[in-house]
Design a protein around this motif. Structure first.
Motif, short mmCIF file in Angstrom:
data_model
loop_
_atom_site.label_atom_id
_atom_site.label_comp_id
_atom_site.label_asym_id
_atom_site.label_seq_id
_atom_site.Cartn_x
_atom_site.Cartn_y
_atom_site.Cartn_z
N ILE A 158 0.83 -1.21 0.00
CA ILE A 158 0.00 0.00 0.00
C ILE A 158 0.87 1.26 0.00
O ILE A 158 0.60 2.23 -0.72
N VAL A 159 1.94 1.27 0.82
CA VAL A 159 2.82 2.43 0.88
C VAL A 159 3.49 2.68 -0.47
O VAL A 159 3.56 3.82 -0.96
N ILE A 160 3.97 1.64 -1.11
CA ILE A 160 4.64 1.79 -2.40
C ILE A 160 3.68 2.28 -3.48
O ILE A 160 3.99 3.19 -4.26
N VAL A 161 2.47 1.71 -3.51
CA VAL A 161 1.49 2.12 -4.50
C VAL A 161 1.07 3.58 -4.29
O VAL A 161 0.96 4.36 -5.24
N ALA A 162 0.85 3.95 -3.01
CA ALA A 162 0.47 5.34 -2.72
C ALA A 162 1.59 6.30 -3.11
O ALA A 162 1.34 7.38 -3.66
N GLY A 163 2.84 5.93 -2.81
CA GLY A 163 3.97 6.79 -3.19
C GLY A 163 4.08 6.97 -4.69
O GLY A 163 4.32 8.08 -5.18
N LEU A 164 3.89 5.89 -5.44
CA LEU A 164 3.93 5.99 -6.89
C LEU A 164 2.79 6.85 -7.43
O LEU A 164 2.99 7.65 -8.37
N ALA A 165 1.62 6.73 -6.82
CA ALA A 165 0.48 7.54 -7.26
C ALA A 165 0.74 9.02 -7.04
O ALA A 165 0.47 9.87 -7.90
N VAL A 166 1.27 9.36 -5.85
CA VAL A 166 1.58 10.76 -5.55
C VAL A 166 2.64 11.30 -6.50
O VAL A 166 2.56 12.43 -7.00
N LEU A 167 3.66 10.49 -6.79
CA LEU A 167 4.72 10.92 -7.70
C LEU A 167 4.17 11.16 -9.11
O LEU A 167 4.52 12.16 -9.75
N ILE A 168 3.31 10.27 -9.57
CA ILE A 168 2.73 10.45 -10.91
C ILE A 168 1.88 11.71 -10.98
O ILE A 168 1.96 12.49 -11.94
#
Length: 233
Positions: free
Chosen positions: A63-73
């Motif tokens: 969840i942390v990795i997916v959320a971080g990637l979403a924020v970066l995108i």
């Protein structure tokens, strides 16, 4: 004819009766041992708990990795920038000292709130402006909430009026000299609560601080000569 030695036989009988190796009661007592407790198998009980903890940790990091990637995108798509504050014009309508140290002043500034983002709108839910002469607070003005849309500048007339503000003797003398020379300096500080809207879902709020130093000519129609404004979080 010699007599039989009964005492020796009796002594031998006594030793045989006291020998612990020949005592059946002693052998029976040694043969009976207390049964040892069976070992408890804790591995089977601990294994399901360990699997649950490992699964939870794995899910959390996913969840942390997916959320971080979403924020970066989202950040790379919108590239949000901080709003800017500036003073377009300023007019010193009046300024005089009662009794040599009580300041009365009337200053009007045209504030410019600029949203430099082309894909992000900014809401200002709280905005307050303070007018200073050197380190002395002269007036405070609250600005009504507003929204700066994409690549939009919002202009607000802010009227600062101060009455009977006591100044130290040294600063009163400095102000008198500035008004005589036709170059009066003031400081304008602002505190804003802003919210950037990245699409319809992601929004984040933050505080902005602005600091402006302005120089105007003498009253009654003091015009803006110079300015320097900075805005930061």
């Amino acid at each position: 004819m010699p007599l039989p030695q009964l005492h020796q036989g009796g002594h031998h009988f006594g030793q045989h009766g006291d020998d612990p190796e020949q005592d059946p009661r002693s052998q029976q007592g040694q043969g009976q041992q207390r049964p040892s407790p069976l070992p408890v198998n804790t591995t089977r009980k601990a294994r399901p708990v360990a699997w649950i903890i490992a699964a939870f940790c794995t899910l959390f990091w996913i969840i942390v990795i997916v959320a971080g990637l979403a924020v970066l995108i989202i950040y790379l798509v919108y590239r949000p920038r901080l709003p800017k504050f500036d003073i377009s014009t300023a007019t010193l309508n009046a300024a005089y000292l009662d009794m040599g140290y009580l300041l009365n002043a009337d200053l009007t500034i045209l504030a410019n709130f600029t949203n430099p983002n082309k894909k992000v709108s900014v809401d200002f839910s709280y905005a307050i402006m303070d007018l200073y002469y050197e380190s002395n607070l002269l007036a405070t003005r609250y600005v009504e909430p507003f929204t700066a849309h994409r690549a939009q500048s919002i202009f607000e007339d802010i009227h600062m009026v101060t009455s009977q503000v006591r100044l130290p003797i040294a600063q009163s003398q400095d102000l008198t000299r500035q008004m005589s020379s036709g170059r009066v300096s003031f400081v304008v500080k602002g505190l804003f609560r802003a919210r950037s809207n990245l699409g319809r879902v992601l929004r984040y709020s933050y505080w902005l601080y602005t600091h402006c130093t302005i120089t105007v000519t003498g009253p009654p129609s003091g015009a803006l000569i110079s300015k320097k404004c900075t805005t930061k979080r």
